[in-house]
Design a protein around this motif. Structure first.
Motif, PDB file in Angstrom:
ATOM      1  N   ASP A   1       0.819  -1.203   0.000  1.00  0.00           N
ATOM      2  CA  ASP A   1       0.000   0.000   0.000  1.00  0.00           C
ATOM      3  C   ASP A   1       0.857   1.259   0.000  1.00  0.00           C
ATOM      4  OD1 ASP A   1      -2.350  -1.486   0.086  1.00  0.00           O
ATOM      5  OD2 ASP A   1      -2.416  -1.472   2.277  1.00  0.00           O
ATOM      6  N   VAL A   2       0.353   2.306  -0.635  1.00  0.00           N
ATOM      7  CA  VAL A   2       0.999   3.614  -0.598  1.00  0.00           C
ATOM      8  C   VAL A   2       0.729   4.212   0.778  1.00  0.00           C
ATOM      9  CG1 VAL A   2       1.014   5.944  -1.571  1.00  0.00           C
ATOM     10  CG2 VAL A   2       0.749   3.965  -3.084  1.00  0.00           C
ATOM     11  N   PRO A   3       1.778   4.663   1.468  1.00  0.00           N
ATOM     12  CA  PRO A   3       1.549   5.232   2.793  1.00  0.00           C
ATOM     13  C   PRO A   3       0.918   6.622   2.699  1.00  0.00           C
ATOM     14  CG  PRO A   3       3.846   5.462   2.202  1.00  0.00           C
ATOM     15  CD  PRO A   3       3.188   4.645   1.104  1.00  0.00           C
ATOM     16  N   ALA A   4       0.150   6.982   3.682  1.00  0.00           N
ATOM     17  CA  ALA A   4      -0.380   8.341   3.789  1.00  0.00           C
ATOM     18  C   ALA A   4       0.552   9.110   4.713  1.00  0.00           C
ATOM     19  CB  ALA A   4      -1.793   8.319   4.360  1.00  0.00           C
ATOM     20  N   PRO A   5       0.974  10.308   4.313  1.00  0.00           N
ATOM     21  CA  PRO A   5       1.864  11.061   5.204  1.00  0.00           C
ATOM     22  C   PRO A   5       1.128  11.506   6.458  1.00  0.00           C
ATOM     23  CG  PRO A   5       1.211  12.427   3.350  1.00  0.00           C
ATOM     24  CD  PRO A   5       0.670  11.048   3.087  1.00  0.00           C
ATOM     25  N   GLY A   6       1.738  11.278   7.593  1.00  0.00           N
ATOM     26  CA  GLY A   6       1.169  11.720   8.864  1.00  0.00           C
ATOM     27  C   GLY A   6       1.591  13.141   9.160  1.00  0.00           C
TER      28      GLY A   6
ATOM     29  N   GLY B   1       3.630  16.139  10.069  1.00  0.00           N
ATOM     30  CA  GLY B   1       5.065  16.370  10.005  1.00  0.00           C
ATOM     31  C   GLY B   1       5.796  15.528   8.983  1.00  0.00           C
ATOM     32  N   GLU B   2       5.066  14.777   8.161  1.00  0.00           N
ATOM     33  CA  GLU B   2       5.687  13.914   7.153  1.00  0.00           C
ATOM     34  C   GLU B   2       5.407  14.402   5.736  1.00  0.00           C
ATOM     35  OE1 GLU B   2       5.859   9.534   9.192  1.00  0.00           O
ATOM     36  OE2 GLU B   2       4.063  10.022   8.046  1.00  0.00           O
ATOM     37  N   VAL B   3       6.236  13.916   4.826  1.00  0.00           N
ATOM     38  CA  VAL B   3       6.129  14.219   3.407  1.00  0.00           C
ATOM     39  C   VAL B   3       6.046  12.891   2.655  1.00  0.00           C
ATOM     40  CG1 VAL B   3       7.360  15.240   1.448  1.00  0.00           C
ATOM     41  CG2 VAL B   3       7.480  16.337   3.683  1.00  0.00           C
ATOM     42  N   LEU B   4       5.128  12.772   1.707  1.00  0.00           N
ATOM     43  CA  LEU B   4       5.083  11.594   0.839  1.00  0.00           C
ATOM     44  C   LEU B   4       6.029  11.859  -0.320  1.00  0.00           C
ATOM     45  CD1 LEU B   4       3.809   8.819   0.215  1.00  0.00           C
ATOM     46  CD2 LEU B   4       2.132  10.053  -1.187  1.00  0.00           C
ATOM     47  N   VAL B   5       7.018  10.985  -0.498  1.00  0.00           N
ATOM     48  CA  VAL B   5       8.047  11.164  -1.523  1.00  0.00           C
ATOM     49  C   VAL B   5       7.984  10.014  -2.513  1.00  0.00           C
ATOM     50  CG1 VAL B   5      10.540  11.292  -1.944  1.00  0.00           C
ATOM     51  CG2 VAL B   5       9.562  12.394   0.087  1.00  0.00           C
ATOM     52  N   ARG B   6       7.963  10.360  -3.819  1.00  0.00           N
ATOM     53  CA  ARG B   6       8.154   9.352  -4.870  1.00  0.00           C
ATOM     54  C   ARG B   6       9.662   9.178  -4.998  1.00  0.00           C
ATOM     55  NH1 ARG B   6       5.136   7.233  -8.621  1.00  0.00           N
ATOM     56  NH2 ARG B   6       3.574   8.884  -8.564  1.00  0.00           N
ATOM     57  N   VAL B   7      10.144   8.002  -4.673  1.00  0.00           N
ATOM     58  CA  VAL B   7      11.581   7.743  -4.651  1.00  0.00           C
ATOM     59  C   VAL B   7      12.106   7.627  -6.074  1.00  0.00           C
ATOM     60  CG1 VAL B   7      13.381   6.148  -3.880  1.00  0.00           C
ATOM     61  CG2 VAL B   7      11.396   6.605  -2.411  1.00  0.00           C
ATOM     62  N   ARG B   8      13.127   8.424  -6.364  1.00  0.00           N
ATOM     63  CA  ARG B   8      13.792   8.384  -7.679  1.00  0.00           C
ATOM     64  C   ARG B   8      15.172   7.735  -7.576  1.00  0.00           C
ATOM     65  NH1 ARG B   8       9.666   9.023 -11.111  1.00  0.00           N
ATOM     66  NH2 ARG B   8       8.579  10.979 -10.781  1.00  0.00           N
ATOM     67  N   ALA B   9      15.761   7.757  -6.376  1.00  0.00           N
ATOM     68  CA  ALA B   9      17.065   7.137  -6.139  1.00  0.00           C
ATOM     69  C   ALA B   9      17.150   6.768  -4.667  1.00  0.00           C
ATOM     70  CB  ALA B   9      18.195   8.104  -6.504  1.00  0.00           C
ATOM     71  N   ALA B  10      17.738   5.618  -4.394  1.00  0.00           N
ATOM     72  CA  ALA B  10      17.943   5.188  -3.011  1.00  0.00           C
ATOM     73  C   ALA B  10      19.373   4.689  -2.876  1.00  0.00           C
ATOM     74  CB  ALA B  10      16.952   4.088  -2.626  1.00  0.00           C
TER      75      ALA B  10
ATOM     76  N   VAL C   1       7.364   6.667  -0.223  1.00  0.00           N
ATOM     77  CA  VAL C   1       7.549   6.524   1.212  1.00  0.00           C
ATOM     78  C   VAL C   1       7.099   7.798   1.917  1.00  0.00           C
ATOM     79  CG1 VAL C   1       9.457   4.881   1.003  1.00  0.00           C
ATOM     80  CG2 VAL C   1       9.947   7.310   1.119  1.00  0.00           C
ATOM     81  N   ALA C   2       6.649   7.655   3.143  1.00  0.00           N
ATOM     82  CA  ALA C   2       6.348   8.802   3.987  1.00  0.00           C
ATOM     83  C   ALA C   2       7.564   9.032   4.879  1.00  0.00           C
ATOM     84  CB  ALA C   2       5.097   8.544   4.829  1.00  0.00           C
ATOM     85  N   VAL C   3       8.118  10.235   4.817  1.00  0.00           N
ATOM     86  CA  VAL C   3       9.361  10.577   5.512  1.00  0.00           C
ATOM     87  C   VAL C   3       9.118  11.791   6.398  1.00  0.00           C
ATOM     88  CG1 VAL C   3      11.786  11.209   5.202  1.00  0.00           C
ATOM     89  CG2 VAL C   3      10.654   9.831   3.474  1.00  0.00           C
ATOM     90  N   ALA C   4       9.705  11.805   7.580  1.00  0.00           N
ATOM     91  CA  ALA C   4       9.640  12.983   8.441  1.00  0.00           C
ATOM     92  C   ALA C   4      10.264  14.164   7.712  1.00  0.00           C
ATOM     93  CB  ALA C   4      10.360  12.714   9.757  1.00  0.00           C
ATOM     94  N   ALA C   5       9.548  15.256   7.605  1.00  0.00           N
ATOM     95  CA  ALA C   5      10.003  16.427   6.846  1.00  0.00           C
ATOM     96  C   ALA C   5      11.330  16.966   7.372  1.00  0.00           C
ATOM     97  CB  ALA C   5       8.932  17.515   6.869  1.00  0.00           C
ATOM     98  N   HIS C   6      11.564  16.884   8.667  1.00  0.00           N
ATOM     99  CA  HIS C   6      12.807  17.438   9.220  1.00  0.00           C
ATOM    100  C   HIS C   6      14.046  16.671   8.778  1.00  0.00           C
ATOM    101  CE1 HIS C   6      12.168  14.289  12.295  1.00  0.00           C
ATOM    102  NE2 HIS C   6      13.476  14.351  12.444  1.00  0.00           N
ATOM    103  N   ARG C   7      13.888  15.499   8.207  1.00  0.00           N
ATOM    104  CA  ARG C   7      15.025  14.713   7.719  1.00  0.00           C
ATOM    105  C   ARG C   7      15.429  15.084   6.292  1.00  0.00           C
ATOM    106  NH1 ARG C   7      16.712  10.881  10.704  1.00  0.00           N
ATOM    107  NH2 ARG C   7      15.513  10.080  12.450  1.00  0.00           N
ATOM    108  N   LEU C   8      14.610  15.868   5.610  1.00  0.00           N
ATOM    109  CA  LEU C   8      14.809  16.133   4.186  1.00  0.00           C
ATOM    110  C   LEU C   8      15.405  17.514   3.926  1.00  0.00           C
ATOM    111  CD1 LEU C   8      11.427  14.707   2.904  1.00  0.00           C
ATOM    112  CD2 LEU C   8      13.676  13.593   2.832  1.00  0.00           C
ATOM    113  N   ALA C   9      16.087  17.609   2.785  1.00  0.00           N
ATOM    114  CA  ALA C   9      16.612  18.876   2.285  1.00  0.00           C
ATOM    115  C   ALA C   9      16.282  18.947   0.798  1.00  0.00           C
ATOM    116  CB  ALA C   9      18.121  18.955   2.488  1.00  0.00           C
TER     117      ALA C   9
END
Length: 119
Positions: free
Chosen positions: A22-27, A29-38, A102-110
């Motif tokens: 399933d596609v996660p729903a951002p909670g 403080g989170e951001v839903l990101v379409r992953v282009r590279a990992a 993926v749903a990622v905590a916004a404070h972890r992203l730049a």
């Protein structure tokens, strides 16, 4: 549904499968990101092999991956530093980056600098 690269047991390359999840729903403080590279790093394959099973016990199947770059698709409540379409990168904060979204905590992203691609 989205795809995720997951391990179903500890061991070699044959334990890795692509599953529909399933596609996660951002909670909040989170951001839903379409992953282009990992990022692929030593931690991922050591976990897959079972070398770190005592340190990182996982409920299997598990999605590996701790670093990502991609495009913001949606914002959870309270997120004001990003907008849909922004290119972002950062540590996932846990395992799970080897997935389409993926749903990622916004404070972890730049933001990814404009002069930089996903490679």
């Amino acid at each position: 549904m989205k795809r995720a690269v997951r391990i179903h047991a500890y061991g070699g390359a044959d334990v890795v499968r692509v599953d529909q999840v399933d596609v996660p729903a951002p909670g909040a403080g989170e951001v839903l990101v379409r992953v282009r590279a990992a990022g692929v790093n030593a931690l991922d394959w050591k976990i897959r092999q079972g070398y770190l099973q005592a340190v990182f016990p996982l409920a299997l199947p598990a999605t590996l991956g701790i670093e990502l770059a991609g495009e913001v698709m949606a914002l959870g409540d309270g997120v004001t530093d990003f907008a849909p379409g922004d290119r972002v990168m950062g540590p996932f904060g846990a395992l799970g980056a080897y997935a389409d979204m993926v749903a990622v905590a916004a404070h972890r992203l730049a933001l990814v600098p404009q002069a930089m691609d996903y490679v």
